[in-house]
Design a protein around this motif. Sequence first.
Motif, PDB file in Angstrom:
ATOM      1  N   ALA A   1       2.944  11.469   2.232  1.00  0.00           N
ATOM      2  CA  ALA A   1       2.677  11.672   3.655  1.00  0.00           C
ATOM      3  C   ALA A   1       1.934  10.471   4.237  1.00  0.00           C
ATOM      4  O   ALA A   1       2.285   9.964   5.313  1.00  0.00           O
ATOM      5  CB  ALA A   1       1.865  12.950   3.858  1.00  0.00           C
ATOM      6  N   LYS A   2       0.903  10.007   3.528  1.00  0.00           N
ATOM      7  CA  LYS A   2       0.151   8.840   4.007  1.00  0.00           C
ATOM      8  C   LYS A   2       1.006   7.585   3.936  1.00  0.00           C
ATOM      9  O   LYS A   2       0.928   6.719   4.811  1.00  0.00           O
ATOM     10  CB  LYS A   2      -1.120   8.655   3.186  1.00  0.00           C
ATOM     11  N   ALA A   3       1.844   7.491   2.898  1.00  0.00           N
ATOM     12  CA  ALA A   3       2.720   6.330   2.761  1.00  0.00           C
ATOM     13  C   ALA A   3       3.663   6.228   3.960  1.00  0.00           C
ATOM     14  O   ALA A   3       3.855   5.140   4.524  1.00  0.00           O
ATOM     15  CB  ALA A   3       3.526   6.431   1.472  1.00  0.00           C
ATOM     16  N   LEU A   4       4.234   7.350   4.363  1.00  0.00           N
ATOM     17  CA  LEU A   4       5.144   7.352   5.509  1.00  0.00           C
ATOM     18  C   LEU A   4       4.406   7.014   6.803  1.00  0.00           C
ATOM     19  O   LEU A   4       4.939   6.332   7.677  1.00  0.00           O
ATOM     20  CB  LEU A   4       5.819   8.721   5.635  1.00  0.00           C
ATOM     21  N   GLN A   5       3.178   7.488   6.910  1.00  0.00           N
ATOM     22  CA  GLN A   5       2.366   7.174   8.093  1.00  0.00           C
ATOM     23  C   GLN A   5       2.119   5.673   8.198  1.00  0.00           C
ATOM     24  O   GLN A   5       2.217   5.084   9.285  1.00  0.00           O
ATOM     25  CB  GLN A   5       1.046   7.939   7.999  1.00  0.00           C
ATOM     26  N   ILE A   6       1.808   5.056   7.071  1.00  0.00           N
ATOM     27  CA  ILE A   6       1.557   3.615   7.048  1.00  0.00           C
ATOM     28  C   ILE A   6       2.830   2.843   7.382  1.00  0.00           C
ATOM     29  O   ILE A   6       2.805   1.862   8.129  1.00  0.00           O
ATOM     30  CB  ILE A   6       1.014   3.194   5.670  1.00  0.00           C
ATOM     31  N   LEU A   7       3.951   3.279   6.837  1.00  0.00           N
ATOM     32  CA  LEU A   7       5.221   2.597   7.090  1.00  0.00           C
ATOM     33  C   LEU A   7       5.622   2.677   8.560  1.00  0.00           C
ATOM     34  O   LEU A   7       6.123   1.708   9.136  1.00  0.00           O
ATOM     35  CB  LEU A   7       6.322   3.196   6.205  1.00  0.00           C
ATOM     36  N   GLU A   8       5.400   3.836   9.166  1.00  0.00           N
ATOM     37  CA  GLU A   8       5.725   3.995  10.580  1.00  0.00           C
ATOM     38  C   GLU A   8       4.851   3.085  11.442  1.00  0.00           C
ATOM     39  O   GLU A   8       5.324   2.453  12.395  1.00  0.00           O
ATOM     40  CB  GLU A   8       5.538   5.457  10.998  1.00  0.00           C
TER      41      GLU A   8
ATOM     42  N   GLN B   1       0.829  -1.203   0.000  1.00  0.00           N
ATOM     43  CA  GLN B   1       0.000   0.000   0.000  1.00  0.00           C
ATOM     44  C   GLN B   1       0.862   1.251   0.000  1.00  0.00           C
ATOM     45  O   GLN B   1       0.594   2.208  -0.741  1.00  0.00           O
ATOM     46  CB  GLN B   1      -0.918  -0.003   1.224  1.00  0.00           C
ATOM     47  N   ALA B   2       1.910   1.257   0.811  1.00  0.00           N
ATOM     48  CA  ALA B   2       2.795   2.424   0.873  1.00  0.00           C
ATOM     49  C   ALA B   2       3.486   2.665  -0.461  1.00  0.00           C
ATOM     50  O   ALA B   2       3.653   3.818  -0.896  1.00  0.00           O
ATOM     51  CB  ALA B   2       3.833   2.225   1.974  1.00  0.00           C
TER      52      ALA B   2
ATOM     53  N   GLN C   1      12.224   1.445   2.530  1.00  0.00           N
ATOM     54  CA  GLN C   1      11.169   2.137   1.800  1.00  0.00           C
ATOM     55  C   GLN C   1      10.854   3.479   2.439  1.00  0.00           C
ATOM     56  O   GLN C   1      10.580   4.464   1.745  1.00  0.00           O
ATOM     57  CB  GLN C   1       9.911   1.270   1.751  1.00  0.00           C
ATOM     58  N   MET C   2      10.902   3.515   3.760  1.00  0.00           N
ATOM     59  CA  MET C   2      10.655   4.768   4.457  1.00  0.00           C
ATOM     60  C   MET C   2      11.718   5.811   4.100  1.00  0.00           C
ATOM     61  O   MET C   2      11.403   6.981   3.827  1.00  0.00           O
ATOM     62  CB  MET C   2      10.640   4.540   5.976  1.00  0.00           C
ATOM     63  N   ALA C   3      12.981   5.399   4.080  1.00  0.00           N
ATOM     64  CA  ALA C   3      14.068   6.317   3.772  1.00  0.00           C
ATOM     65  C   ALA C   3      13.951   6.865   2.352  1.00  0.00           C
ATOM     66  O   ALA C   3      14.067   8.074   2.125  1.00  0.00           O
ATOM     67  CB  ALA C   3      15.406   5.604   3.957  1.00  0.00           C
ATOM     68  N   VAL C   4      13.711   5.982   1.406  1.00  0.00           N
ATOM     69  CA  VAL C   4      13.612   6.403   0.001  1.00  0.00           C
ATOM     70  C   VAL C   4      12.396   7.289  -0.223  1.00  0.00           C
ATOM     71  O   VAL C   4      12.480   8.321  -0.905  1.00  0.00           O
ATOM     72  CB  VAL C   4      13.556   5.163  -0.915  1.00  0.00           C
ATOM     73  N   THR C   5      11.267   6.916   0.352  1.00  0.00           N
ATOM     74  CA  THR C   5      10.033   7.696   0.187  1.00  0.00           C
ATOM     75  C   THR C   5      10.172   9.074   0.811  1.00  0.00           C
ATOM     76  O   THR C   5       9.792  10.089   0.212  1.00  0.00           O
ATOM     77  CB  THR C   5       8.841   6.957   0.827  1.00  0.00           C
ATOM     78  N   ALA C   6      10.700   9.122   2.026  1.00  0.00           N
ATOM     79  CA  ALA C   6      10.848  10.395   2.722  1.00  0.00           C
ATOM     80  C   ALA C   6      11.823  11.321   1.994  1.00  0.00           C
ATOM     81  O   ALA C   6      11.564  12.527   1.866  1.00  0.00           O
ATOM     82  CB  ALA C   6      11.332  10.146   4.154  1.00  0.00           C
ATOM     83  N   GLU C   7      12.906  10.767   1.498  1.00  0.00           N
ATOM     84  CA  GLU C   7      13.884  11.596   0.788  1.00  0.00           C
ATOM     85  C   GLU C   7      13.279  12.157  -0.497  1.00  0.00           C
ATOM     86  O   GLU C   7      13.489  13.325  -0.840  1.00  0.00           O
ATOM     87  CB  GLU C   7      15.135  10.787   0.478  1.00  0.00           C
ATOM     88  N   ALA C   8      12.513  11.343  -1.208  1.00  0.00           N
ATOM     89  CA  ALA C   8      11.864  11.800  -2.439  1.00  0.00           C
ATOM     90  C   ALA C   8      10.841  12.889  -2.143  1.00  0.00           C
ATOM     91  O   ALA C   8      10.620  13.786  -2.966  1.00  0.00           O
ATOM     92  CB  ALA C   8      11.190  10.628  -3.138  1.00  0.00           C
ATOM     93  N   ALA C   9      10.214  12.813  -0.949  1.00  0.00           N
ATOM     94  CA  ALA C   9       9.204  13.795  -0.573  1.00  0.00           C
ATOM     95  C   ALA C   9       9.819  15.050   0.043  1.00  0.00           C
ATOM     96  O   ALA C   9       9.103  16.005   0.333  1.00  0.00           O
ATOM     97  CB  ALA C   9       8.223  13.168   0.411  1.00  0.00           C
ATOM     98  N   GLY C  10      11.131  15.042   0.254  1.00  0.00           N
ATOM     99  CA  GLY C  10      11.795  16.184   0.856  1.00  0.00           C
ATOM    100  C   GLY C  10      11.729  16.204   2.368  1.00  0.00           C
ATOM    101  O   GLY C  10      12.089  17.201   2.997  1.00  0.00           O
TER     102      GLY C  10
END
Length: 229
Positions: free
Chosen positions: A152-159, A141-142, A176-185
Amino acid sequence: MADQTKKPAAPHAEDKAAHAAEDHGLLARLVLAYWKPAAIAALVALAGSGGMALYEKYQASRIAGITEKIGKIAAEKTGPDRLADLKALLAEAPSGAREGVLLEMAKAAQDAGDLPAAALAWEDLSKSSDGAVRSLAELGQAAILTKTGDTAKALQILEKARGTASKPFLLAIDRQMAVTAEAAGDLKAALTGYERMKSESSMQNMSYIDSKIEALRAKIEAGGQKSNG
Protein backbone atom coordinates in the motif's frame (compact mmCIF):
# COMPACT_ATOMS: atom_id res chain seq x y z
CA MET A 1 71.03 52.68 -9.55
CA ALA A 2 68.60 49.81 -9.15
CA ASP A 3 65.96 49.31 -11.78
CA GLN A 4 62.77 50.58 -10.12
CA THR A 5 60.60 49.09 -12.87
CA LYS A 6 61.58 45.54 -12.06
CA LYS A 7 58.58 43.54 -10.88
CA PRO A 8 58.76 41.79 -7.52
CA ALA A 9 59.49 38.09 -7.71
CA ALA A 10 56.45 35.86 -8.02
CA PRO A 11 55.57 33.93 -4.87
CA HIS A 12 56.93 30.42 -4.75
CA ALA A 13 54.46 27.59 -5.37
CA GLU A 14 55.07 26.41 -1.81
CA ASP A 15 54.04 29.83 -0.46
CA LYS A 16 50.86 29.78 -2.53
CA ALA A 17 49.98 26.34 -1.25
CA ALA A 18 50.66 27.40 2.31
CA HIS A 19 48.41 30.46 2.01
CA ALA A 20 45.66 28.42 0.36
CA ALA A 21 45.86 25.80 3.10
CA GLU A 22 45.72 28.52 5.74
CA ASP A 23 42.65 30.10 4.12
CA HIS A 24 40.92 26.72 3.83
CA GLY A 25 41.74 25.95 7.45
CA LEU A 26 40.33 29.29 8.59
CA LEU A 27 37.09 28.72 6.71
CA ALA A 28 36.85 25.15 7.99
CA ARG A 29 37.18 26.37 11.58
CA LEU A 30 34.60 29.07 10.93
CA VAL A 31 32.06 26.61 9.57
CA LEU A 32 32.64 23.94 12.21
CA ALA A 33 32.85 26.26 15.21
CA TYR A 34 30.12 28.77 14.34
CA TRP A 35 27.54 26.89 12.31
CA LYS A 36 24.73 29.14 13.50
CA PRO A 37 22.78 32.07 11.97
CA ALA A 38 25.76 34.28 12.75
CA ALA A 39 27.96 32.08 10.57
CA ILE A 40 25.65 32.61 7.61
CA ALA A 41 26.03 36.38 8.00
CA ALA A 42 29.80 35.97 8.19
CA LEU A 43 29.90 33.93 5.01
CA VAL A 44 27.78 36.51 3.21
CA ALA A 45 30.21 39.20 4.33
CA LEU A 46 33.10 37.16 2.94
CA ALA A 47 31.49 37.02 -0.50
CA GLY A 48 32.55 40.57 -1.37
CA SER A 49 36.21 39.89 -0.65
CA GLY A 50 36.47 36.62 -2.54
CA GLY A 51 36.03 34.58 0.62
CA MET A 52 32.99 32.82 -0.78
CA ALA A 53 35.03 31.55 -3.71
CA LEU A 54 37.48 30.04 -1.23
CA TYR A 55 34.60 28.51 0.71
CA GLU A 56 33.18 26.97 -2.47
CA LYS A 57 36.60 25.53 -3.33
CA TYR A 58 36.79 24.11 0.17
CA GLN A 59 33.37 22.47 -0.23
CA ALA A 60 34.40 21.04 -3.60
CA SER A 61 37.51 19.52 -2.05
CA ARG A 62 35.39 17.97 0.70
CA ILE A 63 33.01 16.46 -1.84
CA ALA A 64 35.93 15.01 -3.77
CA GLY A 65 37.32 13.57 -0.55
CA ILE A 66 33.98 11.97 0.37
CA THR A 67 33.65 10.48 -3.11
CA GLU A 68 37.08 8.92 -2.76
CA LYS A 69 36.14 7.47 0.63
CA ILE A 70 32.93 5.98 -0.82
CA GLY A 71 34.97 4.13 -3.43
CA LYS A 72 37.43 2.89 -0.83
CA ILE A 73 34.68 1.59 1.44
CA ALA A 74 32.93 -0.14 -1.46
CA ALA A 75 36.18 -1.81 -2.49
CA GLU A 76 37.41 -2.87 0.96
CA LYS A 77 34.31 -3.54 3.08
CA THR A 78 31.38 -5.93 2.75
CA GLY A 79 28.10 -6.63 4.51
CA PRO A 80 27.29 -4.85 7.78
CA ASP A 81 30.81 -3.40 8.00
CA ARG A 82 30.35 -1.54 4.72
CA LEU A 83 27.00 -0.18 5.86
CA ALA A 84 28.40 0.93 9.22
CA ASP A 85 31.29 2.79 7.60
CA LEU A 86 28.94 4.49 5.15
CA LYS A 87 26.67 5.62 8.00
CA ALA A 88 29.69 7.16 9.71
CA LEU A 89 30.72 8.81 6.45
CA LEU A 90 27.25 10.29 6.00
CA ALA A 91 27.66 12.19 9.26
CA GLU A 92 30.65 14.11 7.89
CA ALA A 93 29.50 14.50 4.30
CA PRO A 94 28.66 18.01 3.00
CA SER A 95 25.28 18.44 1.35
CA GLY A 96 26.71 18.08 -2.14
CA ALA A 97 28.07 14.61 -1.34
CA ARG A 98 25.13 13.16 0.59
CA GLU A 99 23.45 11.77 -2.51
CA GLY A 100 26.43 9.58 -3.35
CA VAL A 101 26.71 8.27 0.22
CA LEU A 102 22.99 7.53 0.53
CA LEU A 103 22.93 5.78 -2.83
CA GLU A 104 25.81 3.53 -1.77
CA MET A 105 24.14 2.98 1.62
CA ALA A 106 20.94 1.78 -0.04
CA LYS A 107 22.90 -0.65 -2.19
CA ALA A 108 25.02 -1.85 0.75
CA ALA A 109 21.92 -2.42 2.90
CA GLN A 110 20.23 -4.41 0.14
CA ASP A 111 23.35 -6.50 -0.39
CA ALA A 112 23.48 -7.17 3.36
CA GLY A 113 19.80 -8.15 3.43
CA ASP A 114 18.93 -5.24 5.73
CA LEU A 115 15.74 -4.18 3.96
CA PRO A 116 14.55 -1.66 6.62
CA ALA A 117 17.93 0.14 6.37
CA ALA A 118 17.72 0.07 2.58
CA ALA A 119 14.21 1.54 2.60
CA LEU A 120 15.34 4.28 4.99
CA ALA A 121 18.36 5.14 2.82
CA TRP A 122 16.18 5.35 -0.30
CA GLU A 123 13.68 7.52 1.57
CA ASP A 124 16.39 9.88 2.85
CA LEU A 125 17.80 10.12 -0.68
CA SER A 126 14.39 10.96 -2.15
CA LYS A 127 13.89 13.73 0.42
CA SER A 128 17.31 15.30 -0.12
CA SER A 129 17.43 15.19 -3.92
CA ASP A 130 15.42 16.13 -6.97
CA GLY A 131 15.07 15.29 -10.64
CA ALA A 132 16.33 11.93 -11.85
CA VAL A 133 17.98 11.04 -8.53
CA ARG A 134 14.73 11.53 -6.64
CA SER A 135 12.82 9.38 -9.14
CA LEU A 136 15.44 6.66 -8.82
CA ALA A 137 15.24 6.83 -5.02
CA GLU A 138 11.44 6.61 -5.04
CA LEU A 139 11.58 3.57 -7.31
CA GLY A 140 14.14 1.99 -4.99
CA GLN A 141 12.09 2.68 -1.88
CA ALA A 142 8.92 1.30 -3.47
CA ALA A 143 10.72 -1.86 -4.56
CA ILE A 144 12.00 -2.49 -1.00
CA LEU A 145 8.59 -1.82 0.53
CA THR A 146 7.04 -4.30 -1.89
CA LYS A 147 9.57 -6.94 -0.78
CA THR A 148 8.67 -6.32 2.86
CA GLY A 149 4.95 -6.62 2.08
CA ASP A 150 4.01 -2.94 2.50
CA THR A 151 2.49 -2.71 -0.98
CA ALA A 152 0.00 0.00 0.00
CA LYS A 153 2.79 2.43 0.90
CA ALA A 154 4.79 1.35 -2.14
CA LEU A 155 1.88 2.22 -4.44
CA GLN A 156 1.43 5.56 -2.67
CA ILE A 157 5.07 6.43 -3.26
CA LEU A 158 4.90 5.37 -6.91
CA GLU A 159 1.82 7.49 -7.54
CA LYS A 160 3.54 10.47 -5.94
CA ALA A 161 6.72 9.80 -7.94
CA ARG A 162 4.75 9.80 -11.15
CA GLY A 163 3.64 13.36 -10.54
CA THR A 164 7.20 14.72 -10.57
CA ALA A 165 9.12 12.23 -12.72
CA SER A 166 10.51 13.12 -16.12
CA LYS A 167 9.26 11.16 -19.12
CA PRO A 168 12.13 8.62 -19.23
CA PHE A 169 11.12 7.40 -15.76
CA LEU A 170 7.38 7.13 -16.37
CA LEU A 171 7.52 3.70 -18.00
CA ALA A 172 9.57 2.24 -15.13
CA ILE A 173 7.19 3.75 -12.57
CA ASP A 174 4.08 2.50 -14.38
CA ARG A 175 5.55 -0.98 -14.79
CA GLN A 176 6.44 -1.23 -11.12
CA MET A 177 3.06 0.13 -10.13
CA ALA A 178 1.24 -2.43 -12.29
CA VAL A 179 3.26 -5.39 -11.00
CA THR A 180 3.07 -4.29 -7.36
CA ALA A 181 -0.66 -3.59 -7.48
CA GLU A 182 -1.44 -6.90 -9.18
CA ALA A 183 0.61 -8.81 -6.60
CA ALA A 184 -1.27 -6.98 -3.83
CA GLY A 185 -4.64 -7.80 -5.39
CA ASP A 186 -5.38 -4.15 -6.21
CA LEU A 187 -6.73 -4.84 -9.68
CA LYS A 188 -7.83 -1.26 -10.39
CA ALA A 189 -4.38 0.15 -9.66
CA ALA A 190 -2.79 -2.64 -11.71
CA LEU A 191 -5.09 -1.87 -14.63
CA THR A 192 -4.23 1.82 -14.39
CA GLY A 193 -0.54 0.98 -14.52
CA TYR A 194 -0.84 -1.21 -17.61
CA GLU A 195 -3.10 1.30 -19.38
CA ARG A 196 -0.56 4.05 -18.75
CA MET A 197 2.19 1.83 -20.11
CA LYS A 198 0.18 1.31 -23.28
CA SER A 199 -0.66 4.99 -23.80
CA GLU A 200 2.78 6.40 -23.12
CA SER A 201 5.19 3.96 -24.68
CA SER A 202 5.98 2.15 -27.91
CA MET A 203 6.86 -1.18 -26.35
CA GLN A 204 7.62 -4.09 -28.63
CA ASN A 205 5.57 -6.51 -26.52
CA MET A 206 2.40 -4.43 -26.71
CA SER A 207 0.36 -7.59 -27.28
CA TYR A 208 1.32 -8.72 -23.76
CA ILE A 209 0.18 -5.38 -22.32
CA ASP A 210 -3.11 -5.70 -24.20
CA SER A 211 -3.66 -9.20 -22.84
CA LYS A 212 -2.98 -8.01 -19.27
CA ILE A 213 -5.43 -5.12 -19.67
CA GLU A 214 -8.11 -7.46 -21.07
CA ALA A 215 -7.60 -10.00 -18.28
CA LEU A 216 -7.69 -7.40 -15.54
CA ARG A 217 -10.83 -5.78 -16.92
CA ALA A 218 -12.52 -9.17 -17.01
CA LYS A 219 -11.55 -9.85 -13.38
CA ILE A 220 -12.79 -6.45 -12.27
CA GLU A 221 -16.10 -6.86 -14.10
CA ALA A 222 -16.53 -10.33 -12.67
CA GLY A 223 -15.97 -8.93 -9.21
CA GLY A 224 -18.62 -6.28 -9.71
CA GLN A 225 -16.11 -3.42 -9.76
CA LYS A 226 -16.01 -0.62 -12.29
CA SER A 227 -12.95 -0.58 -14.54
CA ASN A 228 -11.33 2.47 -16.14
CA GLY A 229 -12.35 1.49 -19.62
